[in-house]
Design a protein around this motif. Structure first.
Motif, PDB file in Angstrom:
ATOM      1  N   PRO A 224       0.984  -1.718  -0.152  1.00 50.97           N
ATOM      2  CA  PRO A 224       0.081  -0.334  -0.201  1.00 50.97           C
ATOM      3  C   PRO A 224       1.047   0.949  -0.041  1.00 50.97           C
ATOM      4  N   ARG A 225       2.249   1.152   0.699  1.00 48.19           N
ATOM      5  CA  ARG A 225       2.777   2.504   0.424  1.00 48.19           C
ATOM      6  C   ARG A 225       3.250   2.609  -1.234  1.00 48.19           C
ATOM      7  N   SER A 226       3.378   1.838  -1.370  1.00 51.79           N
ATOM      8  CA  SER A 226       4.141   1.981  -2.872  1.00 51.79           C
ATOM      9  C   SER A 226       2.802   2.751  -3.970  1.00 51.79           C
ATOM     10  N   ALA A 227       1.509   1.543  -3.367  1.00 55.10           N
ATOM     11  CA  ALA A 227       0.304   2.247  -4.057  1.00 55.10           C
ATOM     12  C   ALA A 227       0.535   3.935  -3.868  1.00 55.10           C
ATOM     13  N   VAL A 228       0.323   4.368  -3.044  1.00 52.82           N
ATOM     14  CA  VAL A 228       0.006   5.771  -2.182  1.00 52.82           C
ATOM     15  C   VAL A 228       1.411   6.454  -3.676  1.00 52.82           C
ATOM     16  N   GLY A 229       2.648   6.214  -3.159  1.00 50.11           N
ATOM     17  CA  GLY A 229       3.191   6.872  -4.069  1.00 50.11           C
ATOM     18  C   GLY A 229       3.310   6.740  -5.000  1.00 50.11           C
ATOM     19  N   PHE A 230       2.652   5.848  -5.615  1.00 48.98           N
ATOM     20  CA  PHE A 230       2.048   5.660  -7.686  1.00 48.98           C
ATOM     21  C   PHE A 230       1.874   6.819  -7.620  1.00 48.98           C
ATOM     22  N   PHE A 231       0.768   6.926  -7.043  1.00 53.08           N
ATOM     23  CA  PHE A 231      -0.718   8.097  -7.352  1.00 53.08           C
ATOM     24  C   PHE A 231       0.192   9.046  -6.972  1.00 53.08           C
ATOM     25  N   ILE A 232       0.615   9.131  -6.600  1.00 55.82           N
ATOM     26  CA  ILE A 232       1.046  10.613  -6.070  1.00 55.82           C
ATOM     27  C   ILE A 232       2.066  11.245  -7.074  1.00 55.82           C
ATOM     28  N   HIS A 233       2.567  10.569  -7.367  1.00 58.71           N
ATOM     29  CA  HIS A 233       4.107  11.282  -8.211  1.00 58.71           C
ATOM     30  C   HIS A 233       3.177  11.197  -9.877  1.00 58.71           C
ATOM     31  N   ALA A 234       2.450   9.781 -10.246  1.00 57.59           N
ATOM     32  CA  ALA A 234       1.131  10.039 -10.834  1.00 57.59           C
ATOM     33  C   ALA A 234       0.507  12.152 -11.206  1.00 57.59           C
ATOM     34  N   ALA A 235       0.429  11.905 -10.534  1.00 56.79           N
ATOM     35  CA  ALA A 235      -1.126  13.025 -10.035  1.00 56.79           C
ATOM     36  C   ALA A 235       0.441  14.502  -9.679  1.00 56.79           C
ATOM     37  N   THR A 236       1.718  14.396 -10.417  1.00 60.53           N
ATOM     38  CA  THR A 236       2.093  15.494 -10.165  1.00 60.53           C
ATOM     39  C   THR A 236       3.930  15.318 -11.063  1.00 60.53           C
TER      40      THR A 236
END
Length: 329
Positions: A224-236
């Motif tokens: 889940p930590r990585s999943a959050v990172g995926f979405f934050i990176h994709a958003a920015t």
């Protein structure tokens, strides 16, 4: 910034919101307004509550997408879905939620842009279920999409729609093909992949868990930590280097069920492993057999996405984030 999150009551949505609450500038600029939607009303973290509108709504219902987009959110994170096992069991519901809801969202964005210029960023949660057997040992970037489940088919069509609406300039889209997220906190859901988390999560708190497949089954994972990172990176991230192939397979860890169990043994001991009970399930075995087991994920890594490289790290992340750093005695 105005953030619209659809599927905000789910595990990944909640964790993204927690990340924003802990690091208000994580999206590059403060979020001044949140619109949080799910089929059950989401709850915003306390520090975000004053700026968050939370509501229960089904994106596939008539008029819902248009109403949500009328607020012209700058960033849309689309997480809502009927998960794999349920989409396979309920054909109508899967297509209504996973496909019709997504199409309604994209079309509402297009129609809003016809009134006045509008081009939000849309981060779409897809899945490695878009791939189907027969597989190569490692799935390369150009491997064709031939899903073998209704869920995978719905996600693949959603990816194509996202790419076409982006190509036409109606929105700035990026699709995130998620690995199986492990260890998922909470209680088991209806995803066919749920047992990958169950056989670790329950033993870590002293409870039995059922394993429906053989230990030789191999799969693709991220925490889940990585999943959050995926979405934050994709958003920015800067989308220019992504080019027209905007749907990306996320990095992850290829491991067998047996390797999961051995990691559990190293972290939590033999007592935890003894709580796993093997009960074969033909339906789950059939679905999982149609999934790929290892991915190159070169493009995503080159674009800055990261994930764990061993299962011990995945288990320890769960213990730290969900169990206060402790396992059952």
């Amino acid at each position: 910034m105005h953030l619209l999150m659809i599927g905000a009551a789910g595990m990944v949505g909640r964790k993204i919101l927690d990340k924003i609450a802990a690091e208000p500038a994580v999206l590059g600029q403060p979020v001044e307004r949140f619109t949080l939607v799910d089929v059950v009303a989401p709850t915003a973290p306390a520090s975000l509550a004053a700026t968050a509108a939370c509501e229960a709504a089904d994106l596939s219902d008539a008029g819902v997408a248009e109403r949500l987009i009328a607020g012209r959110p700058d960033l849309i994170i689309h997480l809502a879905a009927v998960v794999s096992g349920e989409a396979e069991a309920d054909f109508d519901k899967g297509y209504r939620v996973n496909l019709a809801g997504t199409q309604a969202l994209l079309e509402a964005i297009r129609q809003e842009g016809l009134k006045a210029p509008y081009q939000p960023r849309v981060v779409y949660a897809s899945s490695i279920a878009v791939y189907g057997a027969p597989f190569e040992e490692t799935i390369a970037e150009d491997f064709a999409l031939y899903p073998l489940t209704s869920y995978g088919t719905q996600k693949a069509i959603g990816e194509l729609l996202l790419a076409d609406y982006s190509r036409k300039g109606f929105l700035q889209g990026i699709g995130i093909r998620l690995p199986t997220i492990c260890i998922r906190p909470g209680t088991p859901n209806k995803a066919a992949s749920g047992f990958f988390s169950n056989i670790l999560r329950e033993p870590l708190v002293g409870q039995e868990a059922v394993l429906p497949v053989d230990e030789s089954v191999r799969h693709w994972f991220a925490s889940p930590r990585s999943a959050v990172g995926f979405f934050i990176h994709a958003a920015t991230m800067d989308l220019a280097p992504v080019g027209p192939r905007i749907n990306l397979t996320m990095p992850g860890l290829s491991a067998t069920v047996g390797e999961e169990i051995e990691a559990l043994r190293r972290v939590a001991g033999d007592k935890a492993v003894r709580l796993i009970r093997h009960e074969p399930d033909a339906t789950i075995q059939r679905i999982v057999a149609g999934w790929a087991t290892n991915f190159e994920a070169r493009r995503a890594r080159e674009l800055g996405f990261t994930a764990e490289t061993d299962f011990d790290a995945i288990i320890r992340a769960h213990i730290e984030d969900e169990l206060g750093g402790k396992v059952a005695a």
